[in-house]
Design a protein around this motif. Sequence first.
Motif, mmCIF file in Angstrom:
data_model
loop_
_atom_site.group_PDB
_atom_site.id
_atom_site.type_symbol
_atom_site.label_atom_id
_atom_site.label_comp_id
_atom_site.label_asym_id
_atom_site.label_seq_id
_atom_site.Cartn_x
_atom_site.Cartn_y
_atom_site.Cartn_z
ATOM 1 N N LEU A 280 -3.511 5.502 -7.939
ATOM 2 C CA LEU A 280 -2.728 4.519 -8.687
ATOM 3 C C LEU A 280 -1.789 5.218 -9.669
ATOM 4 O O LEU A 280 -0.621 4.834 -9.812
ATOM 5 N N THR A 281 -2.291 6.250 -10.341
ATOM 6 C CA THR A 281 -1.459 7.020 -11.266
ATOM 7 C C THR A 281 -0.312 7.693 -10.525
ATOM 8 O O THR A 281 0.830 7.697 -10.987
ATOM 9 N N ARG A 282 -0.619 8.267 -9.360
ATOM 10 C CA ARG A 282 0.429 8.904 -8.556
ATOM 11 C C ARG A 282 1.468 7.884 -8.102
ATOM 12 O O ARG A 282 2.675 8.161 -8.076
ATOM 13 N N ALA A 283 1.002 6.687 -7.736
ATOM 14 C CA ALA A 283 1.928 5.627 -7.298
ATOM 15 C C ALA A 283 2.888 5.254 -8.419
ATOM 16 O O ALA A 283 4.095 5.106 -8.193
ATOM 17 N N ALA B 73 5.226 6.021 -3.121
ATOM 18 C CA ALA B 73 4.572 5.165 -4.122
ATOM 19 C C ALA B 73 3.819 4.040 -3.426
ATOM 20 O O ALA B 73 2.666 3.713 -3.792
ATOM 21 N N ALA B 74 4.437 3.442 -2.395
ATOM 22 C CA ALA B 74 3.782 2.368 -1.641
ATOM 23 C C ALA B 74 2.535 2.892 -0.926
ATOM 24 O O ALA B 74 1.494 2.212 -0.887
ATOM 25 N N TYR B 75 2.630 4.113 -0.396
ATOM 26 C CA TYR B 75 1.476 4.704 0.302
ATOM 27 C C TYR B 75 0.298 4.896 -0.656
ATOM 28 O O TYR B 75 -0.836 4.531 -0.347
ATOM 29 N N ALA C 219 -4.887 3.390 -3.003
ATOM 30 C CA ALA C 219 -5.685 3.021 -4.183
ATOM 31 C C ALA C 219 -6.461 1.734 -3.922
ATOM 32 O O ALA C 219 -7.628 1.599 -4.334
ATOM 33 N N GLN C 220 -5.842 0.791 -3.234
ATOM 34 C CA GLN C 220 -6.533 -0.466 -2.914
ATOM 35 C C GLN C 220 -7.683 -0.237 -1.941
ATOM 36 O O GLN C 220 -8.758 -0.828 -2.086
ATOM 37 N N LYS C 221 -7.459 0.615 -0.949
ATOM 38 C CA LYS C 221 -8.494 0.870 0.058
ATOM 39 C C LYS C 221 -9.687 1.623 -0.536
ATOM 40 O O LYS C 221 -10.838 1.388 -0.154
ATOM 41 N N LEU C 222 -9.424 2.515 -1.474
ATOM 42 C CA LEU C 222 -10.503 3.294 -2.077
ATOM 43 C C LEU C 222 -11.314 2.480 -3.069
ATOM 44 O O LEU C 222 -12.495 2.758 -3.293
ATOM 45 N N GLY D 192 -5.271 -6.034 -7.999
ATOM 46 C CA GLY D 192 -3.935 -6.581 -8.248
ATOM 47 C C GLY D 192 -2.897 -5.537 -8.609
ATOM 48 O O GLY D 192 -1.746 -5.611 -8.166
ATOM 49 N N ALA D 193 -3.267 -4.516 -9.406
ATOM 50 C CA ALA D 193 -2.288 -3.512 -9.836
ATOM 51 C C ALA D 193 -1.710 -2.763 -8.640
ATOM 52 O O ALA D 193 -0.489 -2.571 -8.536
ATOM 53 N N GLY D 194 -2.587 -2.334 -7.721
ATOM 54 C CA GLY D 194 -2.106 -1.617 -6.538
ATOM 55 C C GLY D 194 -1.220 -2.471 -5.659
ATOM 56 O O GLY D 194 -0.178 -2.019 -5.163
ATOM 57 N N THR D 195 -1.634 -3.732 -5.473
ATOM 58 C CA THR D 195 -0.828 -4.651 -4.654
ATOM 59 C C THR D 195 0.531 -4.893 -5.281
ATOM 60 O O THR D 195 1.555 -4.962 -4.588
#
Length: 455
Positions: A88-91, A103-105, A110-113, A121-124
Amino acid sequence: MLKALWILIQVLFVCFTFLSLTQIDGQVDLSWKNYVMEVHLGAALAAFFGFLFVILLVHKLLIHFFDIPKVVARKWEDRSMKKSHLSLTRALTLMSAGDYKHAAYHAYRAQKLLPERYEKGAGTFIEAISAQKMGQDSRARDLYKKLLDNKEGAFLGIQGLMQDDIQSQKFDHALLKANRARTLYPKQPWILKTVYDLQIRTGQFEEALSTLKTLLKADKKNAATLAKDEVALLVALSDKVSSDDPKQGIALLKRAVRLEQDFVPAVKRLALLYIDMGKSRAAQKVISACWKSNPHPELADIWASLAPENTARKPQQRLRWFEKLVALNPQNIESQIAAARAAIDDGLWGEARTYLMAAEKIEEREDVYQLWAELERLSTRNEEAEAAWLRKAHTALPKPEWICRLTHKRYNQWYAIAQPHGAFNKIVWQRPFAETSSGRTETISAFQHGLIASN
């Protein structure tokens, strides 16, 4: 260190307890059928409590043994969460750097992990923004809709969908989403401001007035600007209803004038409505009140329509009518120009010269010299003198106009909403803008000549 000391104390306590039990005097006889067993009381107690201790120890070991899968799962979950937060930080870092693909990747990773029971919600949201920046509007909307499943994520989804509708100029749809966001967070100033702006965009001026009252309480910093918006909203609403209900239009404009007595668009409309209803005296009253602090040529035109006609006995009756405006504010150039215009129209050349000389002393403005040229053409027919005045007009200060503060576009009259860009209450009465040598646009001589622009 403290933990080891605590364990040592516990071991010593157990040993001391066992030694104390063995020191108890007495005998216990155990008989069963023909068998009799004699046991020392202390040893029996020590054996009994030792047996209990072993049972408890085995029970605890079994509990830890069966907890091993849970411990392993918890450790795995903690590891996944750390990896998720890192992704998430990298994104966020990549998105701020403009690398939306990666960033999308990382947002997706982050959501999958992240374990299912945690909010994603933040990752989405980051993934949706990245998709939008890459032009994948359909995917972005799907991701925003995915956020609508719970309250926390719903707000992010609503915000994203609302911004997408605004960019697509689907203001009705955007307003629906803004109102939904308002129900989630009713006291957030920026949400209230978005609802307010969209209500204006969609022509819902009455609803915008209601929202404005709430916004004034929530946003104290911008209270002064918002208070001016209330006046403009009342004028806009009167424009909408006056043709069908002139009385309601007058009531709204009277409210606007009470809030700001010298707001020319409100005074102009109110005076015209009064004239349409046959209330000329009321029209004169509102124009006079405004003229004391903010003379304006549009008000002078209405004043001219109320002027009495000249007669043989009173050949200067119209000029005397305009002299009332001069008396109300003699130091303002608009007063002198209005009287000079009336004098020229009535062929009173001497009086016209007097008023034009007074106007020129106040400010050397193009419309003053244009009137001088007209006066020369009509009174003396001196083409050379007329041309000289026109040359002076070409180099003099320009007269004020209705101009949008955002785009510098000029308008022939005040509008609540400046088209085509849809800015609300941004049209002001001021000098035109000129391009400077640095490439910026500035109001011509606004500072040097002390122009006070009216709203």
